[in-house]
Design an enzyme around this catalytic site. Structure first.
Site, short mmCIF file in Angstrom:
data_model
loop_
_atom_site.label_atom_id
_atom_site.label_comp_id
_atom_site.label_asym_id
_atom_site.label_seq_id
_atom_site.Cartn_x
_atom_site.Cartn_y
_atom_site.Cartn_z
N GLN A 36 22.87 -21.50 -31.02
CA GLN A 36 22.92 -22.12 -32.35
C GLN A 36 23.47 -23.54 -32.31
O GLN A 36 22.88 -24.46 -32.88
CB GLN A 36 23.76 -21.26 -33.30
CG GLN A 36 23.79 -21.87 -34.70
CD GLN A 36 24.43 -20.96 -35.74
OE1 GLN A 36 24.75 -19.82 -35.45
NE2 GLN A 36 24.61 -21.47 -36.93
N GLY A 95 27.86 -16.55 -27.52
CA GLY A 95 27.35 -15.74 -26.42
C GLY A 95 26.17 -16.39 -25.73
O GLY A 95 26.10 -16.47 -24.50
N ASN A 127 27.30 -32.44 -37.02
CA ASN A 127 26.25 -32.66 -36.02
C ASN A 127 25.71 -34.08 -36.06
O ASN A 127 25.34 -34.63 -35.03
CB ASN A 127 25.12 -31.65 -36.22
CG ASN A 127 25.56 -30.24 -35.86
OD1 ASN A 127 26.53 -30.07 -35.13
ND2 ASN A 127 24.90 -29.24 -36.39
N GLU A 168 24.37 -43.48 -13.15
CA GLU A 168 25.51 -44.38 -13.21
C GLU A 168 26.69 -43.75 -13.94
O GLU A 168 27.83 -44.05 -13.64
CB GLU A 168 25.12 -45.68 -13.94
CG GLU A 168 24.71 -46.78 -13.00
CD GLU A 168 24.37 -48.05 -13.76
OE1 GLU A 168 25.29 -48.82 -14.05
OE2 GLU A 168 23.19 -48.25 -14.06
#
Length: 448
Positions: free
Chosen positions: A11, A143, A227, A253
């Site tokens: 999720q 999980g 988010n 890099e």
């Protein structure tokens, strides 16, 4: 071309993925169905083909894979505004979820899905001319994120050993928790992925909640707010792979400059400026101010105090209206500040990157539109406090063997718990040792 394949697991991985691809499409002037608009900055610059592949009809498709062991979260993408951006075959869902159980994600349920996933990865890789590496997005606490994420990294390591594997991990917050067994899942997944991942950027929800509340004045931040903020960090890290700049930074890099020893590969991410729309007009946001605010604990994506530790390496990635003269002056100023300590065996410690494309603004988002921004990735010994917090929580649960039967019932052996815990104790010790001054380390060695 130097392509990068993004794999979003569970999720957290999928929802961060949504925010990232939303931002990438805005940055490159792509419509939600993957077509270039006429005024797109990418009309004359094909740098973004590192993240998108072009179809024969002129549509651009993300080089990404969405994986979850239960269908709900990915179904939202399949029915959401970006449903025609992604190739339907790059969204893989199972029927039953991992129930916050590492063992289900890694052993029982995960085993059934892994071959399908690796087959899709192979197709994405075959579509690349010069694959540079993988970005794996997952959480440590869930999980699927912990168990299946670790399984995918193991398989990537076997099948594409020489390619870079960078993780973007949501780390358990100090006081917020999404499940009781988070400490177990986190310790187990860290132990499994430690040798397979080249560099792991960590963010924790609590740190990002606080940024949303304090800097952006959002009273009750939701997951979309979090988010989108994480997406800005990911975008800053990947900007130099997608746009031309005066000082570009390649995937390899990052490792070369941020990872002094293979196990010590957990840089802290910090973003600046984080200003809300109503404050933006009142701030000058000079390069020096931005750089300085990156060393403030309040802008960090993981709760830990960098003033308690020492810096081993530091990458400063600027975007927008920035010239090397200003960045060099800002770094010189930082070096004079006594509060910022570097380990004595790494005196220079700064890697700079400049991308000329200014940061994009999500319409209706929380962040103000700014001309320039920066992201700092620093490898500091302070992050070991986050590990010791996690280990302490693990010990409290494990001393009573609480919830262990759920893991053993899925085919895990109890010995794996103690093995993983020992590995993390060793990791804490590693951090302690690299933070020592050379003289102290020699004295300690002499005592043995």
């Amino acid at each position: 071309m130097r392509e990068v394949v993004s794999i979003h697991v569970g999720q957290a991985g999928v929802q961060i993925g949504n925010a990232c691809w939303e931002l990438y499409t805005i940055e490159h002037g792509l419509s939600p169905d993957g077509r270039l608009s006429d005024d797109s900055p990418s009309k004359h610059d094909d740098g973004f083909s590192t993240f998108f592949s072009e179809t024969s009809s002129g549509k651009y498709v993300p080089r990404s894979l969405y994986v979850d062991l239960e269908p709900n979260v990915i179904d939202e993408v399949r029915n959401g505004p970006y449903r025609s951006l992604f190739h339907p075959e790059t969204m893989i869902t199972g029927k039953e979820d991992a129930a916050s159980n590492y063992a289900r994600g890694h052993y029982t349920i995960g085993k059934e899905q892994i071959d399908v996933v690796m087959d899709k990865v192979r197709r994405l890789v075959d579509n690349c001319n010069g694959l540079q590496g993988f970005f794996v997005f997952h959480s440590f606490g869930g999980g699927t994120g912990s168990g299946f994420g670790a399984l995918i990294l193991e398989r990537l390591s076997t099948d594409y050993g020489k390619k870079s594997k960078l993780e973007f991990s949501v780390y358990p917050a100090p006081t917020l928790a999404s499940s009781v067994v988070e400490p177990y899942n986190s310790v187990l997944t860290t132990h499994t992925t430690l040798e397979h991942s080249d560099c792991s950027f960590m963010v924790d929800n609590e740190a990002i909640y606080d940024i949303c509340k304090k800097n952006l004045n959002i009273a009750q931040p939701g997951l979309t707010n979090l988010n989108r903020l994480i997406a800005q960090v990911v975008s800053s890290i990947t900007a130099s792979l997608r746009f031309d700049g005066s000082l570009n930074v390649d995937l390899n890099e990052f490792q070369t400059n941020l990872v002094p020893f293979p196990r010590i590969h957990f840089p802290l991410a910090t973003l600046a400026p984080i200003v809300s729309v109503d404050k933006a007009g009142h701030e000058s946001n000079s390069v020096a101010e931005m750089t300085y605010s990156c060393f403030e604990p309040g802008n960090q994506m993981v709760k830990c105090d960098p003033r308690d530790g020492k810096y081993m390496a530091c990458a400063l990635l600027y975007r927008g209206d920035v010239v090397p003269k200003d960045t060099n002056a800002a770094v010189a100023l930082i070096k004079t500040k006594r509060t910022i300590q570097f380990v004595d065996w790494c005196p220079t410690g700064f890697k700079l990157g400049i991308c000329n494309e200014p940061p994009a603004h999500v319409p209706g988002g929380d962040l103000a539109k700014v001309k320039r921004s920066m992201c700092m990735l620093s490898n500091t010994t302070a992050i070991s406090s986050a590990w010791s917090r996690l280990d302490h929580k693990f010990d409290l649960l494990y001393s009573k063997r609480a919830f262990v039967h759920w893991y053993v019932g899925e085919g895990m052996e109890e010995g794996e718990f103690s093995e993983a815990r020992q590995d993390l104790a060793a990791l804490e010790k590693d951090y302690e040792e690299v933070g020592m001054d050379s003289a102290d380390a020699e004295e300690e060695a002499a005592e043995y």
